[in-house]
Write a protein that holds these residues in place. Sequence first.
Motif, PDB file in Angstrom:
ATOM      1  N   ASN A  25       0.849  -1.183   0.000  1.00 16.69           N
ATOM      2  CA  ASN A  25       0.000   0.000   0.000  1.00 16.69           C
ATOM      3  C   ASN A  25       0.887   1.236   0.000  1.00 16.69           C
ATOM      4  O   ASN A  25       2.102   1.140   0.146  1.00 16.69           O
ATOM      5  N   GLY A  26       0.268   2.387  -0.164  1.00 18.38           N
ATOM      6  CA  GLY A  26       1.021   3.630  -0.194  1.00 18.38           C
ATOM      7  C   GLY A  26       1.415   4.016  -1.607  1.00 18.38           C
ATOM      8  O   GLY A  26       1.134   3.317  -2.583  1.00 18.38           O
ATOM      9  N   LYS A  70      -2.403   2.259  -8.217  1.00 18.88           N
ATOM     10  CA  LYS A  70      -3.165   2.147  -9.460  1.00 18.88           C
ATOM     11  C   LYS A  70      -3.003   3.356 -10.382  1.00 18.88           C
ATOM     12  O   LYS A  70      -3.248   3.250 -11.589  1.00 18.88           O
ATOM     13  N   ASP A  71      -2.611   4.490  -9.830  1.00 19.54           N
ATOM     14  CA  ASP A  71      -2.454   5.688 -10.661  1.00 19.54           C
ATOM     15  C   ASP A  71      -1.150   5.699 -11.443  1.00 19.54           C
ATOM     16  O   ASP A  71      -0.927   6.585 -12.268  1.00 19.54           O
ATOM     17  N   ARG A  72      -0.268   4.718 -11.189  1.00 21.07           N
ATOM     18  CA  ARG A  72       1.005   4.676 -11.910  1.00 21.07           C
ATOM     19  C   ARG A  72       1.157   3.367 -12.692  1.00 21.07           C
ATOM     20  O   ARG A  72       2.242   2.823 -12.803  1.00 21.07           O
ATOM     21  N   VAL A  84       9.893   2.527  -9.354  1.00 22.33           N
ATOM     22  CA  VAL A  84       8.855   2.938  -8.411  1.00 22.33           C
ATOM     23  C   VAL A  84       7.645   2.020  -8.516  1.00 22.33           C
ATOM     24  O   VAL A  84       6.958   1.748  -7.519  1.00 22.33           O
ATOM     25  N   HIS A  85       7.388   1.506  -9.707  1.00 25.41           N
ATOM     26  CA  HIS A  85       6.274   0.571  -9.893  1.00 25.41           C
ATOM     27  C   HIS A  85       6.556  -0.746  -9.182  1.00 25.41           C
ATOM     28  O   HIS A  85       5.644  -1.361  -8.612  1.00 25.41           O
ATOM     29  N   HIS A  86       7.814  -1.184  -9.183  1.00 28.59           N
ATOM     30  CA  HIS A  86       8.154  -2.424  -8.469  1.00 28.59           C
ATOM     31  C   HIS A  86       8.095  -2.220  -6.959  1.00 28.59           C
ATOM     32  O   HIS A  86       7.797  -3.156  -6.222  1.00 28.59           O
ATOM     33  N   GLU A  87       8.383  -1.009  -6.520  1.00 23.24           N
ATOM     34  CA  GLU A  87       8.330  -0.745  -5.083  1.00 23.24           C
ATOM     35  C   GLU A  87       6.894  -0.566  -4.592  1.00 23.24           C
ATOM     36  O   GLU A  87       6.553  -0.971  -3.485  1.00 23.24           O
ATOM     37  N   TYR A  88       6.049   0.038  -5.443  1.00 24.46           N
ATOM     38  CA  TYR A  88       4.643   0.260  -5.081  1.00 24.46           C
ATOM     39  C   TYR A  88       3.743  -0.330  -6.180  1.00 24.46           C
ATOM     40  O   TYR A  88       3.075   0.406  -6.912  1.00 24.46           O
TER      41      TYR A  88
END
Length: 213
Positions: free
Chosen positions: A18-19, A116-118, A108-112
């Motif tokens: 999350n986050g 859904k916005d990215r 950043v996509h792998h971290e979060y």
Amino acid sequence: MEQASSYVKPMPVSPKHNGRKQLFENSFLERLTRTHILVPIGIFTTFAIALIYYGAVFKELTLLSIVLPFLVGILVFTLVEYLVHRYVFHMLPDTPVKADIQYKFHGVHHEYPKDKDRLAMPPVLSATIISLLFGLFYLIMGEYAFGFTAGFGLGYGSYLGVHYIVHAFPPPKNFLRILWINHSIHHYKDDDVAFGVSSPLWDWVFGTLPKKG
């Protein structure tokens, strides 16, 4: 004799369930990095339909000269998707500049992964890229570019839909299940495999399918 590089690939980031991460201090730039998934899907789908309509009605292209390039465009997109994901999004961050680019584009996509916005490029970037691609394809293949770009764009729109489903929903009980499993392996187990999101075809061709068992 040239010394061997001492570079060691960093450990994969630990995914957070999350986050979200702020990439830019400037609020306008930060907003540009986010979008609802339906916006870019709508852009690419509308662009594809418009190209087919214009080619058929105003250019009077035959059905064959639209359909065949359209199918080739979809296939070529799956290859581009694979190559960009493997060699650009997962390039070795062996310099500070490359590390910064890699993180902002994909790290950043792998971290979060649940942000859904990215899960897609921002609308302005989406519209710009598909327009530039059409211009490039038109220079290369002339009027066949109408069908080809439509297929390429619809391929990208389909990729966005699959990618969103994989990250936003539980495992489906249909043909998308294998894509869900492969992409989950890529995120949570081994980011050196399963680079194809919308299709496992090129992972099979290049030997990067997840190992069974």
